[in-house]
Design an enzyme around this catalytic site. Sequence first.
Site, short mmCIF file in Angstrom:
data_model
loop_
_atom_site.label_atom_id
_atom_site.label_comp_id
_atom_site.label_asym_id
_atom_site.label_seq_id
_atom_site.Cartn_x
_atom_site.Cartn_y
_atom_site.Cartn_z
N ALA A 98 0.84 -1.20 0.00
CA ALA A 98 0.00 0.00 0.00
C ALA A 98 0.88 1.24 0.00
CB ALA A 98 -0.92 0.01 1.22
N ASP A 99 0.30 2.32 -0.49
CA ASP A 99 0.95 3.63 -0.44
C ASP A 99 -0.13 4.66 -0.16
OD1 ASP A 99 3.28 5.35 -0.78
OD2 ASP A 99 2.25 6.10 -2.56
N THR A 100 0.08 5.45 0.88
CA THR A 100 -0.90 6.47 1.28
C THR A 100 -0.31 7.85 1.06
OG1 THR A 100 -1.85 4.98 2.93
CG2 THR A 100 -2.32 7.32 3.19
#
Length: 187
Positions: free
Chosen positions: A68-70
């Site tokens: 994931a990348d936020t």
Amino acid sequence: MKVILASASPRRRELLQQVGIEAEVCLADFAETDSSEISAADVALSNAKGKCLAVVAEKGDKLPVVAADTIVVIDNSVLGKPKDAAEAKKMLKTLSGRKHQVITGVAVSYLGRMLYRSNVTEVYFRDLSEAEINAYVLTGEPLDKAGAYGIQGKGALLVERINGCYNNVVGLPLTMLDTMFKELGAK
């Protein structure tokens, strides 16, 4: 259920544990992009896919691999993790009294198939005084978080309201992830 988590984020690991998923952490050897030539959602997705593919190349995907990348977006600008306290203060001043978006790109690979999606949550900050910003920055909490705040910590006091998934703002939209697991036959 057990997964390989392509992230060192303790928050993502805690979220997975919260719903009964055991995560083996494997850091991805991947250089994240912050290109302004593609949309913010595409930046988050590109980074999630890149991390996922890097870990799959190393570990395989007999267990689901989750990456994931936020990112935090305001005025079409991506706010990453601040380099120092001064940059954190500047970011928080920008967010004060305004709405911004938190976008998390998620990629899951399992048994040769990959799914990737993004989730968007609108976050509304209350008006912050300079003293409040300074006090929050002094906690050290903003320094390792996109947009210089953590909604799951003391940063909760900065947020007036949200529209969307709370867990997305923390760093991993669990309901979306659960749907992805089911689509891949991993659950």
